[in-house]
Design a protein around this motif. Structure first.
Motif, PDB file in Angstrom:
ATOM      1  N   GLN A 105      28.325 -42.406 -24.860  1.00 14.09           N
ATOM      2  CA  GLN A 105      28.064 -41.248 -24.027  1.00 14.09           C
ATOM      3  C   GLN A 105      27.550 -41.728 -22.676  1.00 14.09           C
ATOM      4  OE1 GLN A 105      25.221 -39.025 -26.283  1.00 14.09           O
ATOM      5  NE2 GLN A 105      26.769 -38.131 -27.618  1.00 14.09           N
ATOM      6  N   ARG A 106      28.417 -41.690 -21.700  1.00  8.18           N
ATOM      7  CA  ARG A 106      28.050 -42.116 -20.350  1.00  8.18           C
ATOM      8  C   ARG A 106      28.151 -40.910 -19.424  1.00  8.18           C
ATOM      9  NH1 ARG A 106      31.365 -47.467 -19.319  1.00  8.18           N
ATOM     10  NH2 ARG A 106      33.084 -46.047 -19.640  1.00  8.18           N
ATOM     11  N   LEU A 107      27.078 -40.693 -18.678  1.00  4.82           N
ATOM     12  CA  LEU A 107      26.994 -39.513 -17.823  1.00  4.82           C
ATOM     13  C   LEU A 107      26.515 -39.925 -16.443  1.00  4.82           C
ATOM     14  CD1 LEU A 107      26.911 -36.338 -17.527  1.00  4.82           C
ATOM     15  CD2 LEU A 107      24.500 -36.528 -18.192  1.00  4.82           C
ATOM     16  N   ILE A 108      27.164 -39.365 -15.439  1.00  3.66           N
ATOM     17  CA  ILE A 108      26.719 -39.531 -14.057  1.00  3.66           C
ATOM     18  C   ILE A 108      26.351 -38.150 -13.543  1.00  3.66           C
ATOM     19  CG2 ILE A 108      27.429 -40.110 -11.711  1.00  3.66           C
ATOM     20  CD1 ILE A 108      29.105 -42.372 -12.860  1.00  3.66           C
ATOM     21  N   VAL A 109      25.164 -38.067 -12.950  1.00  4.66           N
ATOM     22  CA  VAL A 109      24.664 -36.805 -12.412  1.00  4.66           C
ATOM     23  C   VAL A 109      24.680 -36.893 -10.889  1.00  4.66           C
ATOM     24  CG1 VAL A 109      22.703 -35.239 -12.319  1.00  4.66           C
ATOM     25  CG2 VAL A 109      23.229 -36.463 -14.447  1.00  4.66           C
ATOM     26  N   VAL A 110      25.233 -35.860 -10.275  1.00  7.35           N
ATOM     27  CA  VAL A 110      25.359 -35.807  -8.813  1.00  7.35           C
ATOM     28  C   VAL A 110      24.838 -34.463  -8.317  1.00  7.35           C
ATOM     29  CG1 VAL A 110      27.347 -37.380  -8.724  1.00  7.35           C
ATOM     30  CG2 VAL A 110      27.720 -34.929  -8.978  1.00  7.35           C
ATOM     31  N   PRO A 111      24.434 -34.388  -7.058  1.00  6.56           N
ATOM     32  CA  PRO A 111      23.995 -33.094  -6.516  1.00  6.56           C
ATOM     33  C   PRO A 111      25.177 -32.143  -6.301  1.00  6.56           C
ATOM     34  CG  PRO A 111      23.431 -34.912  -5.018  1.00  6.56           C
ATOM     35  CD  PRO A 111      24.254 -35.483  -6.117  1.00  6.56           C
ATOM     36  N   GLN A 112      24.903 -30.856  -6.481  1.00  2.75           N
ATOM     37  CA  GLN A 112      25.924 -29.860  -6.156  1.00  2.75           C
ATOM     38  C   GLN A 112      26.191 -29.916  -4.656  1.00  2.75           C
ATOM     39  OE1 GLN A 112      24.272 -26.097  -7.335  1.00  2.75           O
ATOM     40  NE2 GLN A 112      25.292 -26.138  -9.315  1.00  2.75           N
ATOM     41  N   ASP A 113      27.372 -29.528  -4.261  1.00  2.00           N
ATOM     42  CA  ASP A 113      27.762 -29.440  -2.848  1.00  2.00           C
ATOM     43  C   ASP A 113      27.688 -30.776  -2.119  1.00  2.00           C
ATOM     44  OD1 ASP A 113      28.166 -26.675  -3.168  1.00  2.00           O
ATOM     45  OD2 ASP A 113      26.033 -26.309  -2.800  1.00  2.00           O
ATOM     46  N   GLN A 114      27.782 -31.868  -2.844  1.00  2.00           N
ATOM     47  CA  GLN A 114      27.773 -33.192  -2.226  1.00  2.00           C
ATOM     48  C   GLN A 114      29.123 -33.440  -1.557  1.00  2.00           C
ATOM     49  OE1 GLN A 114      27.593 -36.447  -5.049  1.00  2.00           O
ATOM     50  NE2 GLN A 114      26.265 -37.619  -3.681  1.00  2.00           N
ATOM     51  N   ASP A 115      29.082 -34.127  -0.440  1.00  2.00           N
ATOM     52  CA  ASP A 115      30.317 -34.511   0.244  1.00  2.00           C
ATOM     53  C   ASP A 115      31.198 -35.294  -0.729  1.00  2.00           C
ATOM     54  OD1 ASP A 115      31.881 -35.154   2.839  1.00  2.00           O
ATOM     55  OD2 ASP A 115      31.516 -37.109   1.921  1.00  2.00           O
ATOM     56  N   PRO A 116      32.473 -34.913  -0.896  1.00  2.00           N
ATOM     57  CA  PRO A 116      33.338 -35.580  -1.877  1.00  2.00           C
ATOM     58  C   PRO A 116      33.531 -37.077  -1.620  1.00  2.00           C
ATOM     59  CG  PRO A 116      34.439 -33.665  -0.921  1.00  2.00           C
ATOM     60  CD  PRO A 116      33.139 -33.813  -0.216  1.00  2.00           C
ATOM     61  N   ILE A 117      33.538 -37.474  -0.368  1.00  2.00           N
ATOM     62  CA  ILE A 117      33.741 -38.893  -0.050  1.00  2.00           C
ATOM     63  C   ILE A 117      32.495 -39.694  -0.419  1.00  2.00           C
ATOM     64  CG2 ILE A 117      34.188 -40.528   1.832  1.00  2.00           C
ATOM     65  CD1 ILE A 117      35.852 -38.177   3.126  1.00  2.00           C
ATOM     66  N   ALA A 118      31.322 -39.145  -0.108  1.00  2.00           N
ATOM     67  CA  ALA A 118      30.064 -39.799  -0.488  1.00  2.00           C
ATOM     68  C   ALA A 118      29.921 -39.829  -2.004  1.00  2.00           C
ATOM     69  CB  ALA A 118      28.885 -39.069   0.150  1.00  2.00           C
ATOM     70  N   ARG A 119      30.338 -38.750  -2.660  1.00  2.00           N
ATOM     71  CA  ARG A 119      30.262 -38.695  -4.121  1.00  2.00           C
ATOM     72  C   ARG A 119      31.124 -39.780  -4.750  1.00  2.00           C
ATOM     73  NH1 ARG A 119      30.852 -33.063  -7.037  1.00  2.00           N
ATOM     74  NH2 ARG A 119      28.722 -32.999  -6.259  1.00  2.00           N
ATOM     75  N   LEU A 120      32.342 -39.924  -4.274  1.00  2.00           N
ATOM     76  CA  LEU A 120      33.226 -40.960  -4.818  1.00  2.00           C
ATOM     77  C   LEU A 120      32.606 -42.338  -4.662  1.00  2.00           C
ATOM     78  CD1 LEU A 120      35.890 -41.966  -6.028  1.00  2.00           C
ATOM     79  CD2 LEU A 120      36.860 -41.895  -3.700  1.00  2.00           C
ATOM     80  N   ALA A 121      32.043 -42.625  -3.503  1.00  4.97           N
ATOM     81  CA  ALA A 121      31.427 -43.934  -3.269  1.00  4.97           C
ATOM     82  C   ALA A 121      30.264 -44.171  -4.228  1.00  4.97           C
ATOM     83  CB  ALA A 121      30.958 -44.047  -1.822  1.00  4.97           C
ATOM     84  N   ALA A 122      29.424 -43.155  -4.422  1.00  3.87           N
ATOM     85  CA  ALA A 122      28.270 -43.290  -5.319  1.00  3.87           C
ATOM     86  C   ALA A 122      28.716 -43.498  -6.763  1.00  3.87           C
ATOM     87  CB  ALA A 122      27.382 -42.062  -5.205  1.00  3.87           C
ATOM     88  N   VAL A 123      29.699 -42.736  -7.200  1.00  5.37           N
ATOM     89  CA  VAL A 123      30.180 -42.848  -8.580  1.00  5.37           C
ATOM     90  C   VAL A 123      30.854 -44.197  -8.802  1.00  5.37           C
ATOM     91  CG1 VAL A 123      31.829 -41.894 -10.245  1.00  5.37           C
ATOM     92  CG2 VAL A 123      30.314 -40.365  -8.967  1.00  5.37           C
ATOM     93  N   ARG A 124      31.631 -44.655  -7.833  1.00 10.11           N
ATOM     94  CA  ARG A 124      32.248 -45.991  -7.955  1.00 10.11           C
ATOM     95  C   ARG A 124      31.185 -47.060  -8.169  1.00 10.11           C
ATOM     96  NH1 ARG A 124      36.864 -45.704  -3.393  1.00 10.11           N
ATOM     97  NH2 ARG A 124      38.627 -45.464  -4.812  1.00 10.11           N
ATOM     98  N   GLU A 125      30.130 -46.980  -7.387  1.00  9.74           N
ATOM     99  CA  GLU A 125      29.056 -47.972  -7.482  1.00  9.74           C
ATOM    100  C   GLU A 125      28.377 -47.913  -8.850  1.00  9.74           C
ATOM    101  OE1 GLU A 125      24.893 -48.883  -5.220  1.00  9.74           O
ATOM    102  OE2 GLU A 125      26.605 -48.273  -3.982  1.00  9.74           O
ATOM    103  N   LEU A 126      28.113 -46.716  -9.327  1.00  8.08           N
ATOM    104  CA  LEU A 126      27.465 -46.576 -10.632  1.00  8.08           C
ATOM    105  C   LEU A 126      28.365 -47.060 -11.765  1.00  8.08           C
ATOM    106  CD1 LEU A 126      25.618 -43.173 -10.259  1.00  8.08           C
ATOM    107  CD2 LEU A 126      24.594 -45.446 -10.422  1.00  8.08           C
ATOM    108  N   ILE A 127      29.640 -46.766 -11.693  1.00  4.70           N
ATOM    109  CA  ILE A 127      30.569 -47.233 -12.731  1.00  4.70           C
ATOM    110  C   ILE A 127      30.644 -48.757 -12.706  1.00  4.70           C
ATOM    111  CG2 ILE A 127      33.005 -47.307 -13.393  1.00  4.70           C
ATOM    112  CD1 ILE A 127      33.119 -44.288 -12.854  1.00  4.70           C
TER     113      ILE A 127
END
Length: 144
Positions: A115-137
């Protein structure tokens, strides 16, 4: 609801028509332009006014590019999460202290490696979100 009936999250539009026309009475050439797709504002303009309209159109083109980049980031994010079997959850950060809210980009939690979960803020910029998720993965894979 299918994709054709979804409301637009953000829309960008650009219309600019320009031409040199001959006055039917005098034969004189006139520069005319319109920024309305129905050409309701078609009027004679100066060369400098047309250049202003072109500059504004260039700024709109940058918005088109941004729209494409954001959409690509959303698609890539969806594929990345699926590829790595990671769930993502959006959190409303309104109740966080403003200093914390500004710095919150994403966090990950792993439970029993299944069970792997990434939590992000609502209304986050999609480009910033992708970068953050890539780093966490990448961090998750490095820790495995």
């Amino acid at each position: 609801m299918n994709a054709t009936t979804l409301p637009a999250e953000r829309a960008v539009s650009l219309t600019l028509e320009a031409e040199v026309m001959a006055d039917t009475d005098t034969g004189q050439l006139a520069l005319v332009a319109s920024t309305d797709h129905h050409m309701g504002d078609l009027a004679e303009v100066s060369s400098s006014r047309l250049r202003q309209l072109v500059a504004a159109a260039r700024e709109s083109l940058a918005e088109f590019e941004r729209l494409a980049d954001e959409h690509e980031a959303r698609e890539t994010l969806h594929a990345l999460l699926a590829e790595h079997g990671v769930q993502m959850e959006e959190w409303d950060t309104a109740s966080l202290d403003p200093k914390l809210r500004e710095r919150f980009v994403a966090f990950a939690t792993v439970h029993n490696e299944t069970q792997r979960l990434i939590v992000v803020p609502q209304d986050q910029d999609p480009i910033a979100r992708l970068a953050a998720v890539r780093e966490l993965i990448a961090d998750m894979r490095g820790a495995a």
